[in-house]
Design an enzyme around this catalytic site. Structure first.
Site, PDB file in Angstrom:
ATOM      1  N   HIS A  26       5.318  20.122 -18.053  1.00  0.00           N
ATOM      2  CA  HIS A  26       6.165  18.990 -18.417  1.00  0.00           C
ATOM      3  C   HIS A  26       5.831  17.830 -17.508  1.00  0.00           C
ATOM      4  O   HIS A  26       5.590  18.013 -16.311  1.00  0.00           O
ATOM      5  CB  HIS A  26       7.634  19.396 -18.221  1.00  0.00           C
TER       6      HIS A  26
ATOM      7  N   ARG B 255       9.594   7.210 -16.211  1.00  0.00           N
ATOM      8  CA  ARG B 255      10.452   6.276 -16.942  1.00  0.00           C
ATOM      9  C   ARG B 255      10.918   5.160 -16.017  1.00  0.00           C
ATOM     10  O   ARG B 255      10.945   5.319 -14.786  1.00  0.00           O
ATOM     11  CB  ARG B 255      11.669   7.004 -17.522  1.00  0.00           C
TER      12      ARG B 255
ATOM     13  N   GLY C 207      22.504   8.428 -28.909  1.00  0.00           N
ATOM     14  CA  GLY C 207      21.994   8.167 -30.260  1.00  0.00           C
ATOM     15  C   GLY C 207      20.485   8.216 -30.350  1.00  0.00           C
ATOM     16  O   GLY C 207      19.890   7.600 -31.226  1.00  0.00           O
TER      17      GLY C 207
ATOM     18  N   ASN D  56      16.772   9.959 -31.064  1.00  0.00           N
ATOM     19  CA  ASN D  56      16.319  10.717 -32.222  1.00  0.00           C
ATOM     20  C   ASN D  56      16.250  12.207 -31.861  1.00  0.00           C
ATOM     21  O   ASN D  56      15.458  12.595 -31.002  1.00  0.00           O
ATOM     22  CB  ASN D  56      14.928  10.193 -32.608  1.00  0.00           C
TER      23      ASN D  56
END
Lengths: 290, 290
Positions: free
Chosen positions: A127, A131, A273, A275
């Site tokens: 992994h 960000r 919210g 995806n």
């Protein structure tokens, strides 16, 4: 102070970070497809895998979105890479938990995340994520960790070594701190087990010099790219047994337990919210709880 | 008022509830093994499955424990039944969320829970649970819900019909209330999907007459026993295709997502030092996220 959402300087930083995450995605994509092409071991009769990309938008108009890319191949049973850039205002619950969002809930976040589940139980899963998040403050987060079914000292040393070099190039305190953070984060308390052999994990990285922090975040992605493909090459031609495969499927169950019970990125994504297909792309293709 | 932990009346109630949950386990076990014996359809060349029991204790001395029973057979790929009786004091976090535990954190809880994952994608998965919890208050909770890959109106009607009769024998308001509660509870918001075709769910049931509440909890278990085996018999001889099996494995992924992301029983168990093997026994034996 001007809120970053109205600052040209922060706007330019956001553009650069986003462009880097997309550029890293291109390089990672090429490296994984090259491994698929080079493969001559078990399952080599299958076609080499290629990433298929799907763009998605956050519901509710101008709120960002992303591109998820999935490869299903002969070295990798499933690799998901997601690049997303989302923005808007946090709801009540998140405001209180995200630094700098208490008084003003506006946020911007962009990142790249990858999870690879190899076909072979001899090749470790991996992994990687980096960000950038901006509220009234701005920071980087991310990391990379290795999850073998059969830990191999050479692999563990090589993986940690590359991450340590990336850390040391920026701050000698980073590696010990971020390695420990990784060990603590990727741990399943209900099993009393670590997820794998670790790596690094960092968050809220804001050393006061955005350029330096951004350079470090880039370096982490590059260290992953340097470290992981050789580990795959070292093991991808090894044959494996049914018993080894069965153990791999059980080990993958632990991965699912971690991601759904504890992973903050998964919770963050599902509750803002995001995806679900993109967020849950990290789940392994086949799993057993025998 | 005497705390239930020091009350002979509550002690007797606890003994009776626990004895019932164990008795229900015996009846459920016999019914599932009878289905295994009766099977003449696909996979009938395999031996009929039998439950294997494992006793476990909560760590930390005199704190209770349970018996988990798992069957791996030819009608059912995996059925887990867990009977547990645990007691002690809630930690800080739970005290605030469990009725009657704010001022005095002592608790006692006993229950039976079952999850069945059939081999055939034509046979619905099912869940049933009834439990009694005592803090400074005492109540029953539980329910049963059906999760088909291919919903069948006759099955859905029969399952709901049995639960409705059980409810109506006690209170005409129960079925509509507990059916709605089930629909709301067994819902995956991130997917915008219900887990299955529902059933009933209830909690904190304390109608002021413990005998009546206990009788209702027993009736729910019996309604499950009446409703589910005929549904299995109706479909267990049907052949199925690879595509149907593939869809079943994906549908099972939703089951995992629900249990790990949302299920309160799972969270409660893992956070109160329950046995992870017993709690996660509900997870399907084979799952795909393709």
């Amino acid at each position: 102070m001007t809120h970053p959402a109205e600052s040209a300087e922060w706007g330019a930083r956001e553009d650069r970070a986003r462009a880097w995450f997309e550029a890293l995605r291109e390089r990672v994509t090429a490296a994984f497809e090259a491994l698929e092409d080079a493969h001559a071991g078990p399952l080599a009769h299958l076609a080499p895998g290629r990433f298929a990309r799907t763009a998605w938008e956050r519901p509710g108009g101008d709120a960002g979105g992303g591109v998820m890319a999935i490869l299903r191949g002969r070295v990798f049973e499933k690799v998901g890479i997601n690049v997303s850039t989302v923005f808007g205002s946090f709801g009540e619950e998140f405001r209180r938990h995200v630094p700098g969002a208490e008084a003003d809930p506006r946020f911007w976040a962009s990142g790249v995340s990858l999870v690879a589940h190899p076909c072979s139980p001899r090749v470790p899963a991996v992994h990687m994520n980096t960000r950038m998040v901006v509220t009234t403050r701005g920071w980087f987060g991310g990391g990379a960790d290795l999850t073998p079914v059969y830990p191999d000292d050479n692999d563990t040393r090589a993986f940690h070594g590359a991450l340590k070099r990336a850390c040391n190039a920026h701050d000698p305190g980073y590696y010990p701190r971020f390695k420990k953070w990784c060990d603590e984060y990727f741990f399943l308390p209900h099993r009393g087990e670590p997820r794998g052999v670790g790596g690094i994990f960092f968050d809220y990285l804001d050393g006061g010099d955005w350029e330096a922090d951004f350079a470090f975040a880039r370096e982490v992605g590059l260290a992953f790219l340097e470290a992981y493909p050789p580990i795959v090459r070292r093991h991808m031609d090894e044959p494996w047994s049914e018993d080894e495969r069965a153990l791999q499927l059980v080990k993958r169950g632990r991965y699912v337990e971690f991601n759904l019970l504890y992973d903050r990125g998964t919770q963050f994504g599902l509750k803002t919210g995001g995806n679900p297909e993109a967020i849950l792309m990290s789940l392994p293709p086949e799993v057993r709880w025998p």
